[in-house]
Scaffold this active site. Sequence first.
Site, PDB file in Angstrom:
ATOM      1  N   SER A 190       0.803  -1.229   0.000  1.00  0.00           N
ATOM      2  CA  SER A 190       0.000   0.000   0.000  1.00  0.00           C
ATOM      3  C   SER A 190       0.828   1.267   0.000  1.00  0.00           C
ATOM      4  CB  SER A 190      -0.946   0.008   1.197  1.00  0.00           C
ATOM      5  OG  SER A 190      -0.215  -0.005   2.405  1.00  0.00           O
TER       6      SER A 190
ATOM      7  N   HIS B 274      -4.981  -3.276  -2.972  1.00  0.00           N
ATOM      8  CA  HIS B 274      -4.498  -2.379  -4.033  1.00  0.00           C
ATOM      9  C   HIS B 274      -4.278  -3.113  -5.357  1.00  0.00           C
ATOM     10  CE1 HIS B 274      -4.158   0.871  -1.146  1.00  0.00           C
ATOM     11  NE2 HIS B 274      -3.790  -0.085  -0.308  1.00  0.00           N
TER      12      HIS B 274
ATOM     13  N   LYS C 278     -11.539   0.926  -2.662  1.00  0.00           N
ATOM     14  CA  LYS C 278     -10.407   1.578  -3.338  1.00  0.00           C
ATOM     15  C   LYS C 278     -10.719   1.634  -4.840  1.00  0.00           C
ATOM     16  CE  LYS C 278      -7.548   0.121   0.502  1.00  0.00           C
ATOM     17  NZ  LYS C 278      -7.690   1.282   1.361  1.00  0.00           N
TER      18      LYS C 278
HETATM   19  C1  LIG Z   1      -3.380  -3.179   2.258  1.00  0.00           C
HETATM   20  C2  LIG Z   1      -4.624  -2.734   2.937  1.00  0.00           C
HETATM   21  N1  LIG Z   1      -5.369  -3.642   3.582  1.00  0.00           N
HETATM   22  C3  LIG Z   1      -6.499  -3.300   4.212  1.00  0.00           C
HETATM   23  C4  LIG Z   1      -6.930  -1.998   4.239  1.00  0.00           C
HETATM   24  C5  LIG Z   1      -8.170  -1.640   4.978  1.00  0.00           C
HETATM   25  O1  LIG Z   1      -9.242  -1.564   4.118  1.00  0.00           O
HETATM   26  P1  LIG Z   1     -10.522  -0.665   4.468  1.00  0.00           P
HETATM   27  O2  LIG Z   1     -10.151   0.733   4.113  1.00  0.00           O
HETATM   28  O3  LIG Z   1     -11.615  -1.233   3.643  1.00  0.00           O
HETATM   29  O4  LIG Z   1     -10.750  -0.821   5.939  1.00  0.00           O
HETATM   30  C6  LIG Z   1      -6.203  -1.024   3.561  1.00  0.00           C
HETATM   31  C7  LIG Z   1      -6.701   0.375   3.532  1.00  0.00           C
HETATM   32  O5  LIG Z   1      -6.123   1.312   3.953  1.00  0.00           O
HETATM   33  C8  LIG Z   1      -5.009  -1.385   2.908  1.00  0.00           C
HETATM   34  O6  LIG Z   1      -4.251  -0.478   2.293  1.00  0.00           O
END
Ligand SMILES: Cc1ncc(COP(=O)(O)O)c(C=O)c1O
Length: 393
Positions: free
Chosen positions: A179, A207, A238
């Site tokens: 991320s 992502h 996203k």
């Molecule tokens: C790699 C990753 N996993 C999980 C999440 C969490 O997802 P959500 O925004 O749906 O809670 C994010 C979001 O920031 C992320 O970047």
Amino acid sequence: MRATFIAAELQSAKDAGLYRQLRLVEGEQGPLLILDGREVINFSSNNYLGIANHPALAAAAKAAIDRYGCGSGASRLISGNMTLHEELESKLAEFKSTQAALVFNSGFQANIGILSTLAGEGDVILSDALNHASIIDGCRLSKAQTLVYAHCDLNGLEAGLKQTASARRRLIVTETIFSMDGDEVPLAAIVELAEKYDAMVMVDEAHGTGVFGANGAGVVAKLGLASRVLIQMGTLGKALGGFGAYVAGSRELCDLLINRCRSFIFTTSLPPAVMAMALAAIDLVQSEPQRREALQRNCQKLKKGLSRLGFELGRSESPILPLIVGDAARCMALSAALLERGVFAQGIRPPTVPVGTSRLRITSMATHSDAQIDRALNVFEEVKRQWLPITTS
Ligand SMILES: Cc1ncc(COP(=O)(O)O)c(C=O)c1O
């Protein structure tokens, strides 16, 4: 009791250059934003395909409200399991080439819930050093022993697998596209190691989904590994432009989560409008590959332009470009200098990234115009020239 520690904690965050404040977006999420009252070009969104304000998603949400109402009224296991939850789960399973899928209220809730359901005392989780906070917290919550291997280090991972042969179960967890760095995990090699040492694999495609693979199904799909990855988790908030998350895998995996996963069980289910948006988003992602092509083009244009200006952008192979500054305060000053000139590229500091690696996280969108990217590159050049303390490492 006067809670003086609150002011002290805030002051210490300020002293360390780590104080965070909310910014206000007025109007829609797009390549241009009204941020704190000013129009800026947005390079800080995960709305990679630019569909968060697409009329098809809005129409689907409105139709769902007309037909099913607003709230779901209860958790899935009580009276909150509605037609659209099951429709979306069938669609996600098809999209991800798995037997089944299960919707979660957010990616954070999915990660903490899945990890703490599948691993516990006596088990080992092997986790990449740059995994997201929600994965880290899932490992903590699980009470399993967690071995953190260096970022994408296959030798380190193999050493961890050799060393934990006596564990009851082992689970390798990794993001597919990281991320904050935008690089892609060597997933085929990880799957081979998992098979060699009899470990489970869980991937976080937050992502990757929407962006990679022929139909936008993600990195697992791109590599044809759907049948060899036990747990594919991803988000709907996203590239899919909405909100929520899912896990895709076997029917048994989903049934186990329905029975045991506390962050699935003990929460009100997502409302119908959110499910309808996700259904419409998957249709768009599958039927409009030109969005991925535009994203790819914009990404390359921005990357080439920034490299030409002398910025180091790491090993990113995705719309996420990390411009590493190092020091947190300097990173935020750089972000502010860009923002003053109408370019929004958020500075990212610890604990989101390791100490000493504060960076601008610059993200492309399919809907950026050439003129917007050119304008941003001019601003980066101006800031680099006039405001010289940027020495990227
Ligand atoms: C790699 C990753 N996993 C999980 C999440 C969490 O997802 P959500 O925004 O749906 O809670 C994010 C979001 O920031 C992320 O970047």
